[in-house]
Design an enzyme around this catalytic site. Structure first.
Site, short mmCIF file in Angstrom:
data_model
loop_
_atom_site.label_atom_id
_atom_site.label_comp_id
_atom_site.label_asym_id
_atom_site.label_seq_id
_atom_site.Cartn_x
_atom_site.Cartn_y
_atom_site.Cartn_z
N LYS A 57 72.87 131.44 64.93
CA LYS A 57 72.72 130.25 64.08
C LYS A 57 72.36 129.03 64.94
O LYS A 57 71.50 128.22 64.58
CB LYS A 57 74.01 130.00 63.28
CG LYS A 57 74.24 131.05 62.21
CD LYS A 57 75.64 131.04 61.62
CE LYS A 57 75.80 132.22 60.64
NZ LYS A 57 77.15 132.35 60.11
N GLN A 101 82.93 129.48 60.99
CA GLN A 101 82.65 130.91 60.99
C GLN A 101 83.87 131.69 60.51
O GLN A 101 84.97 131.54 61.04
CB GLN A 101 82.23 131.37 62.41
CG GLN A 101 81.78 132.80 62.48
CD GLN A 101 80.51 133.08 61.69
OE1 GLN A 101 79.59 132.27 61.66
NE2 GLN A 101 80.45 134.24 61.04
N ASP A 126 77.51 126.21 53.94
CA ASP A 126 77.68 127.60 53.47
C ASP A 126 77.84 127.69 51.95
O ASP A 126 77.81 128.78 51.39
CB ASP A 126 78.92 128.22 54.13
CG ASP A 126 78.55 129.13 55.30
OD1 ASP A 126 77.42 129.63 55.32
OD2 ASP A 126 79.42 129.34 56.16
#
Ligand code: NAD
Length: 287
Positions: A57, A101, A126
């Site tokens: 990422k 994460q 997200d």
């Protein structure tokens, strides 16, 4: 041996296109005086897979000219310190997207839901904040979870008219199955969600014009179940008995019946990162 007839929905290629476009948009926008978009990545603990995901990422950020703020915390940093870190990122005007994460380290009493709810919904790269999940349910604009958003972009590549089509989603997780089902519903599909207690998965899948498999069980969805001509989107990432990376769908036999299919690897996976960058860019330049 089955012959491959289906057209491949190439996520690697589409993701590269989307990332290149994002790079061009960032250059042009900054040339016009807009702020450089910034994504914060928060990694707690030492899980090797999480480290690889975050590294990919961050690399994608660098390639597109997006700024990356990376924070690594010890596995035992604790809920309070993690929340404090998120609050600081919420207040940082150079940070437009925040990603924590998941999963958080096991055995340390982390409350993932509280962590996700602490992220400023406007910086929720997200799309996991409850307010944004609620907005998705209501069909109002909000950041959409990256993997489901990537699935829908790949599905659009097939060119299939979705209105009135039967879609079957296998898996009901909050991060993939449920949001994909809502997005398909928004496109006027008739949606069935299957899960571990579904009694006849084969019969459900056999009816589907669109199949999305998000389970995490290697080759659970058999090729013989696929309706001829269907679009098959395989979210799963698994190792089979030989250690080979495979999806949730039996690829060869499914490709012999489907109209379009995503490979694993190289299908849905690469789209997730591209959508993360897209969500961050949208957050940075939202009016
Ligand atoms: P999860 O474990 O949270 O959910 C799995 C779902 O599958 C559950 O809802 C469960 O009811 C269902 N299920 C389990 N066994 C089943 C069975 N026998 N029949 C029918 N349904 C069954 O998983 P998740 O986080 O949604 O991830 C699913 C898969 O997608 C995993 O392989 C994961 O690695 C992968 N994934 C890939 C990406 C990507 O970027 N490509 C992103 C997220 C997840």
């Amino acid at each position: 041996m089955s012959t491959t007839l289906a057209q491949i929905l190439d996520g690697k290629q589409l993701s590269a296109q989307v990332r290149a476009q994002i790079g061009e948009q960032i250059q042009a926008g900054m040339g016009a005086g807009k702020a450089r978009p910034g994504l914060a990545t928060v990694l707690v603990g030492d899980d090797p897979a999480s480290h690889i995901y975050v590294r990919n990422k961050r690399r994608a950020c660098d390639e597109t000219g997006m700024q990356n703020f990376h924070i690594e915390l010890a596995e035992d940093v604790g809920q309070a310190a993690l929340l404090q870190q998120i609050v600081e990122l919420n207040l940082n005007p150079e940070v437009h997207g925040i990603l924590v994460q998941l999963p958080l380290p096991k055995g340390f009493d982390y409350d993932e839901n509280q962590v996700l709810a602490t992220i400023d919904p406007a910086k929720d790269a997200d799309g996991f904040h409850p307010a944004n999940q609620g907005a998705l349910m209501q069909g109002t604009p909000a950041p959409i979870p990256c993997t489901p958003k990537g699935v829908m972009q790949l599905l659009a590549e097939s060119g299939m008219e979705l209105k009135g089509k039967r879609a079957v989603v296998v898996g009901r997780s909050n991060i993939v199955g449920k949001p994909v089902a809502l997005l398909l519903l928004e496109q006027h599909c008739t949606v069935t969600i299957c899960h571990s207690r579904t009694t006849d998965l084969a019969a459900e899948v056999a009816n589907a014009d669109v199949v999305v498999a998000a389970v995490g069980v290697a080759e659970l969805v058999k090729g013989a179940w696929i309706k001829p001509g269907a679009v098959v989107l395989d979210v799963g990432i698994n190792r089979n008995a030989d250690g080979k990376l495979v999806g949730d769908v039996e690829f060869g036999p499914a490709a012999a019946r489907a109209g379009w299919i995503t490979p694993v690897p190289g299908g849905v996976g690469p789209m997730t990162i591209a959508m993360l960058l897209q969500n961050t860019l949208e957050a940075a330049w939202r009016d």
